[in-house]
Motif scaffolding. Sequence first.
Motif, short mmCIF file in Angstrom:
data_model
loop_
_atom_site.label_atom_id
_atom_site.label_comp_id
_atom_site.label_asym_id
_atom_site.label_seq_id
_atom_site.Cartn_x
_atom_site.Cartn_y
_atom_site.Cartn_z
N PHE A 73 -0.34 0.24 -10.86
CA PHE A 73 -0.88 0.27 -12.23
C PHE A 73 -0.16 -0.62 -13.27
O PHE A 73 -0.69 -1.61 -13.72
N HIS A 90 -9.89 -11.46 -1.50
CA HIS A 90 -9.00 -11.61 -0.33
C HIS A 90 -8.93 -13.08 0.11
O HIS A 90 -7.85 -13.59 0.40
N ARG A 98 0.86 -1.19 0.00
CA ARG A 98 0.00 0.00 0.00
C ARG A 98 0.89 1.23 0.00
O ARG A 98 1.92 1.26 0.67
C1 LIG Z 1 -5.44 3.47 -13.94
C2 LIG Z 1 -5.90 2.56 -15.04
O1 LIG Z 1 -5.35 2.61 -16.14
C3 LIG Z 1 -7.07 1.62 -14.85
C4 LIG Z 1 -7.43 1.18 -13.48
O2 LIG Z 1 -7.02 0.16 -13.00
S1 LIG Z 1 -8.44 2.19 -12.66
C5 LIG Z 1 -8.04 1.93 -10.96
C6 LIG Z 1 -6.90 2.78 -10.57
N1 LIG Z 1 -6.78 2.84 -9.14
C7 LIG Z 1 -7.39 3.77 -8.42
O3 LIG Z 1 -8.07 4.63 -8.94
C8 LIG Z 1 -7.13 3.72 -6.92
C9 LIG Z 1 -8.39 4.04 -6.23
N2 LIG Z 1 -8.17 4.06 -4.81
C10 LIG Z 1 -8.08 5.21 -4.10
O4 LIG Z 1 -8.06 6.31 -4.63
C11 LIG Z 1 -8.04 5.10 -2.60
O5 LIG Z 1 -7.40 3.92 -2.22
C12 LIG Z 1 -9.48 5.15 -2.01
C13 LIG Z 1 -10.10 6.52 -2.30
C14 LIG Z 1 -10.37 4.05 -2.58
C15 LIG Z 1 -9.43 4.91 -0.49
O6 LIG Z 1 -8.55 5.82 0.05
P1 LIG Z 1 -8.50 6.02 1.63
O7 LIG Z 1 -9.80 6.58 2.10
O8 LIG Z 1 -7.25 6.73 1.93
O9 LIG Z 1 -8.44 4.51 2.10
P2 LIG Z 1 -7.95 3.86 3.42
O10 LIG Z 1 -7.61 4.89 4.43
O11 LIG Z 1 -6.91 2.88 3.07
O12 LIG Z 1 -9.23 3.07 3.84
C16 LIG Z 1 -10.32 3.71 4.47
C17 LIG Z 1 -10.82 2.79 5.55
O13 LIG Z 1 -11.30 1.61 4.96
C18 LIG Z 1 -10.68 0.49 5.55
N3 LIG Z 1 -10.52 -0.54 4.54
C19 LIG Z 1 -9.95 -0.41 3.33
N4 LIG Z 1 -10.00 -1.58 2.69
C20 LIG Z 1 -10.63 -2.45 3.49
C21 LIG Z 1 -10.98 -3.80 3.37
N5 LIG Z 1 -10.69 -4.50 2.28
N6 LIG Z 1 -11.61 -4.39 4.42
C22 LIG Z 1 -11.90 -3.71 5.53
N7 LIG Z 1 -11.59 -2.41 5.70
C23 LIG Z 1 -10.96 -1.79 4.68
C24 LIG Z 1 -9.36 1.01 6.07
O14 LIG Z 1 -8.85 0.23 7.13
C25 LIG Z 1 -9.73 2.37 6.54
O15 LIG Z 1 -10.33 2.28 7.80
P3 LIG Z 1 -9.94 3.32 8.95
O16 LIG Z 1 -10.39 4.65 8.42
O17 LIG Z 1 -10.70 2.82 10.14
O18 LIG Z 1 -8.45 3.23 9.09
#
Ligand SMILES: CC(=O)CC(=O)SCCNC(=O)CCNC(=O)[C@H](O)C(C)(C)COP(=O)(O)OP(=O)(O)OC[C@H]1O[C@@H](n2cnc3c(N)ncnc32)[C@H](O)[C@@H]1OP(=O)(O)O
Length: 426
Positions: A384, A202, A19
């Motif tokens: 990515f 997962h 991460r």
């Molecule tokens: C790019 C290309 O060409 C094509 C593609 O693949 S498109 C995809 C590209 N990728 C993306 O766009 C990435 C998208 N992801 C993001 O922007 C960010 O990860 C997100 C906005 C989704 C989340 O960001 P964030 O809010 O900072 O997440 P994060 O703090 O890790 O998690 C929030 C909460 O959820 C929880 N959580 C996250 N995943 C979890 C899971 N699987 N199970 C349980 N809890 C989870 C975390 O523990 C956290 O809890 P707390 O606040 O209690 O600590």
Amino acid sequence: MSQIRRVAIIGGNRIPFARSNGAYAKASNSQMLTAALEGLVQRFNLAGERVGEVVAGAVLKHSRDFNLTRECVLSSSLAPETPAYDIQQACGTGLEAAILVANKIALGQIDCGIAGGVDTTSDAPIGVNEKLRQILLEANRGKTTGDKVKALLKIRPSHLAPSIPQNGEPRTGLSMGEHCELMAKTWQIPRAEQDALALASHQNMAKAYADGFHADLMTPFMGLERDNNLRADITAEKLAGLKPCFDRSASGTLTPGNSTPLTDGASMVLLASEEWAKARKLPVLAYLTFGEAAAVDFVKKGEGLLMAPAYAMPRMLERAGLTLQDFDFYEIHEAFAAQVLCTLKAWEDPAYCKDKLGLKKPLGSIDRSKLNVRGSSLAAGHPFAATGGRILASLAKQLAEKGKGRGLISICAAGGQGVVAIVERD
Ligand SMILES: CC(=O)CC(=O)SCCNC(=O)CCNC(=O)[C@H](O)C(C)(C)COP(=O)(O)OP(=O)(O)OC[C@H]1O[C@@H](n2cnc3c(N)ncnc32)[C@H](O)[C@@H]1OP(=O)(O)O
């Protein structure tokens, strides 16, 4: 005339995915890609060898890394005479790199090659403000010290604000997640289905680790031995409790649990002709037999940004003379759980298949028990450009373990693009 040769997948190597802003916060793309490459070189005894070519890339790249892959080759123990170059097709980069290398092997232009990718959002290439950039260029062009000072005196405090890369689509200003949320609404994908897919990812990946599946696909890096996004304690209840993060209203369905996290990592895959593999007594895991890329008009026609694999698939299946059901494994990159579910629904939808894909009948549904059986991006994380190599190596190994069969890869990419491929073993 050259002859078409079968392209063997010999094996892959990646570093565990982390991460962002965590274990690899201080690692550069160059260090991570070199580590993935060197691990592959050691695993297959390639030290000192001149490989046909190495092709890789990064979606987010510093300008100093103008040919990142070549620099990594020079830092590895491959022969320095190995040619190498970067490509970039967003999240399709790793798979597209493999298709490029495979095509050259198939045509007899090279006998072996390495393909892969790397990305870090921890060490993102922050640029200077555009106004400051123009002033610095002007100062650089100045002939006298006076000219340079005159230009530099134009700098104002507001010019010091950096230009930070956005995980967004330049033509719409929306993030990948916001686009996928729109797709989820169009296709009416329930939150519960998205969470169920995330849970399965997962659980499948945890089982893969327990089975030792990753032992010969990964080398530890910076103290990390396994993907640190994987949650062994994940439950449906915990996933259901997460708040939507792209559409925060009551109608939002994408959460941090059913979206990939921002991730750092790198992967590499070794491809070769059968003769090359035989001469080195290297077993063939499977063959990369077909590849196809597609793009959609998400700007004027309003197609879903991440729907291009839906278009690429029927074109490739027609060339291969196969149906969507003719596969033992389906590796659909989980950029977001909703992206996978929208794509599967599109292939089942008679109107979409007829009107958009130009098909007489829908591609139909797949056996979901064959989907991402060793986990995918929701569990592993998604650096990515590194995802294609992870998937290709994992699928080739799954086919080798099964002994015989066929696997399908589908990867969506930013810019409204998608890359798909077929991997077979007989
Ligand atoms: C790019 C290309 O060409 C094509 C593609 O693949 S498109 C995809 C590209 N990728 C993306 O766009 C990435 C998208 N992801 C993001 O922007 C960010 O990860 C997100 C906005 C989704 C989340 O960001 P964030 O809010 O900072 O997440 P994060 O703090 O890790 O998690 C929030 C909460 O959820 C929880 N959580 C996250 N995943 C979890 C899971 N699987 N199970 C349980 N809890 C989870 C975390 O523990 C956290 O809890 P707390 O606040 O209690 O600590």
